[in-house]
Design a protein around this motif. Structure first.
Motif, PDB file in Angstrom:
ATOM      1  N   SER A 114      54.796  27.080  37.180  1.00  0.00           N
ATOM      2  CA  SER A 114      53.841  26.585  38.177  1.00  0.00           C
ATOM      3  C   SER A 114      53.343  25.231  37.688  1.00  0.00           C
ATOM      4  CB  SER A 114      52.697  27.589  38.400  1.00  0.00           C
ATOM      5  OG  SER A 114      52.035  27.905  37.193  1.00  0.00           O
ATOM      6  N   THR A 119      46.798  28.357  37.953  1.00  0.00           N
ATOM      7  CA  THR A 119      47.879  29.017  38.694  1.00  0.00           C
ATOM      8  C   THR A 119      48.683  29.928  37.773  1.00  0.00           C
ATOM      9  OG1 THR A 119      49.358  27.119  38.392  1.00  0.00           O
ATOM     10  CG2 THR A 119      48.057  27.179  40.390  1.00  0.00           C
ATOM     11  N   GLU A 122      46.651  33.024  37.826  1.00  0.00           N
ATOM     12  CA  GLU A 122      46.776  33.687  39.130  1.00  0.00           C
ATOM     13  C   GLU A 122      48.087  34.473  39.204  1.00  0.00           C
ATOM     14  OE1 GLU A 122      45.039  33.596  42.200  1.00  0.00           O
ATOM     15  OE2 GLU A 122      43.342  32.436  41.480  1.00  0.00           O
ATOM     16  N   ILE A 123      49.145  33.842  38.752  1.00  0.00           N
ATOM     17  CA  ILE A 123      50.464  34.470  38.786  1.00  0.00           C
ATOM     18  C   ILE A 123      50.479  35.734  37.939  1.00  0.00           C
ATOM     19  CG2 ILE A 123      52.851  34.163  37.973  1.00  0.00           C
ATOM     20  CD1 ILE A 123      52.424  31.144  38.891  1.00  0.00           C
ATOM     21  N   LYS A 126      48.576  38.520  39.742  1.00  0.00           N
ATOM     22  CA  LYS A 126      49.332  39.055  40.880  1.00  0.00           C
ATOM     23  C   LYS A 126      50.535  39.871  40.415  1.00  0.00           C
ATOM     24  CE  LYS A 126      49.884  36.373  44.528  1.00  0.00           C
ATOM     25  NZ  LYS A 126      50.173  35.165  45.358  1.00  0.00           N
ATOM     26  N   GLN A 130      51.118  43.831  41.323  1.00  0.00           N
ATOM     27  CA  GLN A 130      52.317  44.255  42.050  1.00  0.00           C
ATOM     28  C   GLN A 130      53.206  45.141  41.177  1.00  0.00           C
ATOM     29  OE1 GLN A 130      54.224  41.144  44.270  1.00  0.00           O
ATOM     30  NE2 GLN A 130      56.023  42.387  44.743  1.00  0.00           N
ATOM     31  N   PHE A 318      58.672  38.659  44.367  1.00  0.00           N
ATOM     32  CA  PHE A 318      57.354  38.110  44.045  1.00  0.00           C
ATOM     33  C   PHE A 318      57.094  36.957  45.000  1.00  0.00           C
ATOM     34  CE2 PHE A 318      54.586  35.505  41.058  1.00  0.00           C
ATOM     35  CZ  PHE A 318      53.451  36.252  41.326  1.00  0.00           C
ATOM     36  N   TYR A 319      56.268  37.212  45.995  1.00  0.00           N
ATOM     37  CA  TYR A 319      56.018  36.214  47.034  1.00  0.00           C
ATOM     38  C   TYR A 319      54.928  35.250  46.583  1.00  0.00           C
ATOM     39  CZ  TYR A 319      59.060  38.950  50.035  1.00  0.00           C
ATOM     40  OH  TYR A 319      60.153  39.603  50.559  1.00  0.00           O
ATOM     41  N   HIS A 320      55.312  34.351  45.744  1.00  0.00           N
ATOM     42  CA  HIS A 320      54.401  33.351  45.222  1.00  0.00           C
ATOM     43  C   HIS A 320      55.248  32.150  44.818  1.00  0.00           C
ATOM     44  CE1 HIS A 320      50.584  32.190  43.036  1.00  0.00           C
ATOM     45  NE2 HIS A 320      51.457  31.336  42.520  1.00  0.00           N
ATOM     46  N   HIS A 322      55.195  27.429  44.295  1.00  0.00           N
ATOM     47  CA  HIS A 322      54.553  26.121  44.397  1.00  0.00           C
ATOM     48  C   HIS A 322      55.620  25.070  44.687  1.00  0.00           C
ATOM     49  CE1 HIS A 322      50.821  27.740  42.626  1.00  0.00           C
ATOM     50  NE2 HIS A 322      51.649  28.485  41.914  1.00  0.00           N
ATOM     51  N   THR A 325      57.087  23.773  41.486  1.00  0.00           N
ATOM     52  CA  THR A 325      57.522  24.743  40.484  1.00  0.00           C
ATOM     53  C   THR A 325      58.786  24.252  39.787  1.00  0.00           C
ATOM     54  OG1 THR A 325      56.564  26.691  41.558  1.00  0.00           O
ATOM     55  CG2 THR A 325      58.494  27.055  40.197  1.00  0.00           C
TER      56      THR A 325
END
Length: 453
Positions: A114, A119, A122-123, A126, A130, A318-320, A322, A325
């Motif tokens: 990221s 971030t 955050e990752i 998450k 999950q 993994f729906y994340h 940038h 990235t």
């Protein structure tokens, strides 16, 4: 260029909005505008040189204009500046992922890129949530445990596991609730005990939380070895290992936020290495590119990675992501930095600098208003207090730390305090002579602002 310098200051006040800054005060000031850097020095628009005592916000490792990193970025720029990792890959991101896995604590096998520390955290949060959601009975694990006075970034998720009120209090209605366990701030112990006689009593609090709520908790997040924004508060030896043992005992994932502590700051490549700890997730940024480019990484175990594998219609991905990235320029800078570590034996050469810093810090005990003096590796802090005996703080309105930092500028040193705690965190490339200068200037400035007697 005095005329140009004046114009730039005017334009700054007219157009810029600075982070963590009371802009009313800034608009009435004469901003210091940095134009260039060389080695461990910053140079302003009027040609004045300043030792970079804060590593350009804890990020610079090898000094400014490091030729190997400059060259790597220029070489990559001749190929391509950016290409997405969504549905494609690029050469530097592949090579950097392999390089990070090779040096990371044992078990970390996958790298998600990221662009900043918040971030990266955050990752990790998450991913933790999950990961459990995909396991039988895991949907109960929706909470996190973090530590008092922690700082993990400024996005909402990162603030949710942070606690420094000045950063998060006004946003608290937007944040999820988190279990809090005391971080061992031994100078101001929350358990009213004394180390080492306490046997790190803070760990008992953590175990109590996990024993009662472990099946609700997805992960525990920690700043290993020291908490940065709370004032470089250094944990006693054994605390990090104790946290890892307890999280394993209760089956809770461990997230190590090494955004500030990683890449040699503690004398080891990663702070987790100081106690042989292998977290489930590792967050990196700041020093990842040696302070050159915005880039962050979240490293995960193969077990966590495998939880996201499945057929398309299972929606386990993994729906994340940038836009930037795995940016090739950032990855090229990071690869060059890792090569500098190896070629120049940076970690080996840090040892005498760390010993010197420890010796130099002793002189602060002479100062009437120097309270706690703490250090780990090439990170140090002097907590300035009104009264040593009671540990009473100065009235915040006096802004002692800020005044010390402004005084330091008149002596050619850039530092940034944390409240009334004066931080010393120079680039790893600092020379012993420059180290002596930094410590001497900080000593004299504290003395000037608070008085020796």
């Amino acid at each position: 260029m005095p005329g140009n310098a004046k114009k730039l200051k005017t334009l700054d006040r007219r157009y810029l909005w600075h982070p963590f800054t009371q802009m009313k005060e800034w608009l009435a000031s004469s901003p210091l505008v940095i134009e260039r850097g060389r080695g461990n020095y910053l140079i302003d628009t009027e040609g004045r040189r300043y030792l970079d005592g804060v590593s350009s916000m804890w990020a610079n490792l090898h000094g400014h204009r490091k030729k190997e990193i400059d060259r790597a970025i220029k070489t990559q720029l001749d190929k391509i500046a950016h290409s997405t990792l969504l549905g494609l890959s690029n050469v530097p991101s592949i090579e950097l992922a392999r390089g990070l896995v090779r040096i990371a604590p044992k078990g970390l096998k996958r790298v998600f890129f990221s662009d900043n520390g918040s971030t990266a955290v955050e990752i990790a949060l998450k991913m933790s949530f999950q990961y459990w959601a995909r396991r039988k009975g895991g949907l109960r694990r929706k909470k996190f445990v973090s530590f008092t006075n922690a700082y993990h970034g400024d996005t909402l998720g990162a603030m949710g596991v942070g606690e420094i009120d000045v950063f998060v209090s006004r946003y608290r209605p937007l944040l999820f609730k988190t279990f809090r366990s005391p971080y061992p701030y031994c100078y101001r112990c929350a358990t009213k005990k004394t180390y080492p006689a306490c046997s790190i009593a803070c760990l008992e609090r953590l175990e109590g939380i996990l024993k009662k709520h472990g099946e609700e908790i997805a992960a525990c997040i920690i700043e290993p070895v020291f908490e940065g924004a709370s004032g470089m508060v250094v944990a006693p030896k054994g605390f990090l290992k104790g946290v890892r043992d307890i999280t394993k005992k209760y089956g809770v994932l461990l997230i190590a936020d090494e955004v500030a502590a990683g890449f040699g700051r503690t004398g080891r490549m990663f702070a987790c290495d100081t106690e042989g700890v292998a977290p489930d997730l590792l967050c990196l940024a700041k020093g990842l590119t040696a302070g050159y480019m915005p880039l962050a990484a979240t490293l995960a175990t193969e077990d966590i990675f495998n939880a996201f594998l499945g057929d398309f219609n299972e929606h386990k991905a993994f729906y994340h992501g940038h836009t930037y990235t795995g940016n090739p320029l950032g990855c090229a800078a990071a690869l060059a930095s890792l090569q500098v570590f190896e070629k120049e034996q940076v970690l080996k050469n840090l040892k005498p600098k760390i010993r010197l810093l420890k010796t130099l810090l002793e002189k602060f005990r002479e100062l009437k208003h120097a309270g706690d003096i703490r250090q780990t590796g090439l990170v140090a802090a002097v907590e300035v207090v009104r009264d040593k005996g009671s540990k009473a703080r100065f009235n915040p309105a006096l802004r002692i730390g800020h005044r010390v930092a402004m005084e330091a500028r008149t002596h050619g040193l850039i530092i940034r305090p944390l409240g009334d705690t004066i931080v010393i965190m120079p680039p790893l490339s600092i020379t012993e002579k420059e180290m002596r200068t930094i410590v001497d200037v900080v000593f004299r400035c504290i003395e000037t602002i608070t008085g020796r007697k």
